[in-house]
Design a protein around this motif. Sequence first.
Motif, PDB file in Angstrom:
ATOM      1  N   ARG A  17      -8.685   1.282   5.133  1.00  0.00           N
ATOM      2  CA  ARG A  17      -8.077   0.738   6.342  1.00  0.00           C
ATOM      3  C   ARG A  17      -6.690   1.310   6.578  1.00  0.00           C
ATOM      4  O   ARG A  17      -6.213   1.344   7.681  1.00  0.00           O
ATOM      5  N   GLY A  18      -6.032   1.759   5.527  1.00  0.00           N
ATOM      6  CA  GLY A  18      -4.688   2.277   5.690  1.00  0.00           C
ATOM      7  C   GLY A  18      -4.255   3.087   4.485  1.00  0.00           C
ATOM      8  O   GLY A  18      -4.991   3.273   3.511  1.00  0.00           O
ATOM      9  N   ARG A  19      -3.029   3.569   4.570  1.00  0.00           N
ATOM     10  CA  ARG A  19      -2.475   4.416   3.520  1.00  0.00           C
ATOM     11  C   ARG A  19      -2.381   3.667   2.197  1.00  0.00           C
ATOM     12  O   ARG A  19      -2.680   4.213   1.141  1.00  0.00           O
ATOM     13  N   ARG A  20      -1.999   2.420   2.244  1.00  0.00           N
ATOM     14  CA  ARG A  20      -1.846   1.630   1.019  1.00  0.00           C
ATOM     15  C   ARG A  20      -3.179   1.468   0.286  1.00  0.00           C
ATOM     16  O   ARG A  20      -3.254   1.590  -0.926  1.00  0.00           O
ATOM     17  N   GLU A  21      -4.245   1.200   1.027  1.00  0.00           N
ATOM     18  CA  GLU A  21      -5.561   1.054   0.414  1.00  0.00           C
ATOM     19  C   GLU A  21      -6.039   2.370  -0.188  1.00  0.00           C
ATOM     20  O   GLU A  21      -6.636   2.399  -1.254  1.00  0.00           O
ATOM     21  N   ARG A  22      -5.761   3.483   0.512  1.00  0.00           N
ATOM     22  CA  ARG A  22      -6.145   4.799  -0.019  1.00  0.00           C
ATOM     23  C   ARG A  22      -5.388   5.101  -1.305  1.00  0.00           C
ATOM     24  O   ARG A  22      -5.961   5.614  -2.260  1.00  0.00           O
ATOM     25  N   LYS A  23      -4.084   4.784  -1.326  1.00  0.00           N
ATOM     26  CA  LYS A  23      -3.303   5.038  -2.536  1.00  0.00           C
ATOM     27  C   LYS A  23      -3.787   4.179  -3.693  1.00  0.00           C
ATOM     28  O   LYS A  23      -3.853   4.636  -4.828  1.00  0.00           O
ATOM     29  N   ALA A  78       5.204   5.396 -11.355  1.00  0.00           N
ATOM     30  CA  ALA A  78       5.511   5.280  -9.932  1.00  0.00           C
ATOM     31  C   ALA A  78       5.177   3.871  -9.472  1.00  0.00           C
ATOM     32  O   ALA A  78       4.094   3.367  -9.725  1.00  0.00           O
ATOM     33  N   HIS A  79       6.125   3.242  -8.827  1.00  0.00           N
ATOM     34  CA  HIS A  79       5.905   1.886  -8.323  1.00  0.00           C
ATOM     35  C   HIS A  79       5.665   1.937  -6.825  1.00  0.00           C
ATOM     36  O   HIS A  79       6.273   2.719  -6.108  1.00  0.00           O
ATOM     37  N   GLU A  80       4.792   1.086  -6.398  1.00  0.00           N
ATOM     38  CA  GLU A  80       4.457   1.026  -4.994  1.00  0.00           C
ATOM     39  C   GLU A  80       5.561   0.276  -4.255  1.00  0.00           C
ATOM     40  O   GLU A  80       6.034  -0.764  -4.704  1.00  0.00           O
ATOM     41  N   ARG A  81       5.969   0.832  -3.127  1.00  0.00           N
ATOM     42  CA  ARG A  81       6.988   0.172  -2.324  1.00  0.00           C
ATOM     43  C   ARG A  81       6.389  -1.007  -1.570  1.00  0.00           C
ATOM     44  O   ARG A  81       5.259  -0.949  -1.100  1.00  0.00           O
ATOM     45  N   ALA A  82       7.168  -2.038  -1.447  1.00  0.00           N
ATOM     46  CA  ALA A  82       6.729  -3.201  -0.667  1.00  0.00           C
ATOM     47  C   ALA A  82       6.740  -2.825   0.808  1.00  0.00           C
ATOM     48  O   ALA A  82       7.563  -2.018   1.252  1.00  0.00           O
ATOM     49  N   PRO A  83       5.834  -3.386   1.588  1.00  0.00           N
ATOM     50  CA  PRO A  83       5.830  -3.070   3.016  1.00  0.00           C
ATOM     51  C   PRO A  83       7.092  -3.600   3.703  1.00  0.00           C
ATOM     52  O   PRO A  83       7.735  -4.535   3.222  1.00  0.00           O
ATOM     53  N   ARG A  84       7.432  -2.986   4.796  1.00  0.00           N
ATOM     54  CA  ARG A  84       8.607  -3.412   5.568  1.00  0.00           C
ATOM     55  C   ARG A  84       8.402  -4.842   6.076  1.00  0.00           C
ATOM     56  O   ARG A  84       7.293  -5.327   6.188  1.00  0.00           O
TER      57      ARG A  84
END
Length: 181
Positions: A17-23, A78-84
Amino acid sequence: MTMLTPRTPARLAPPGRGRRERKAAELESRTRRAGEQLAGFSARPGAQVLQDLSAAPGGLTHAEAALRLERHGANVVAHERAPRWWVRLAKAFRNPFIAVLVFLAAVMWWQDPADPGVVILSVMVGVSGLLRFWQEFRSGRAADALKELVTTTCAVQRRAGSARGLPPSRCPWTRWSRAMW
């Protein structure tokens, strides 16, 4: 055996659905491959594993460790950034309960735009979404504060000295550990 690096994945993660899910899917795929590699290492004799990793039973020299550190980079997770905040706010309103309230408010407005129930339902939607956003925002900040309290170290023994605690960023990466991240 094919060794993978984070810069050159074997295949891209499936579209989501989005970049976060792909990552997240890509990270899961890399973790699974690294687990398979580690299972393969555990099934082989120690001398063969050391040869595959270009290591020696006595460990790495300081020069070898510095060379690997320069070649592969620091050993950091690597840590995932929180969404804005505005993304979190928009996602707070993506809820089945809110969808039902919006539908009811739309039907009430279509029947009678002057009906006070439309305003009441609209306020309920706004309050519900804002409360959910605020709770998730605060819990995200609390989780970030907890992450700051965690320190990770590892014990490294060099040929010339004894074991000492080092942060993982000072430890050289081997080929198989690069595939993990």
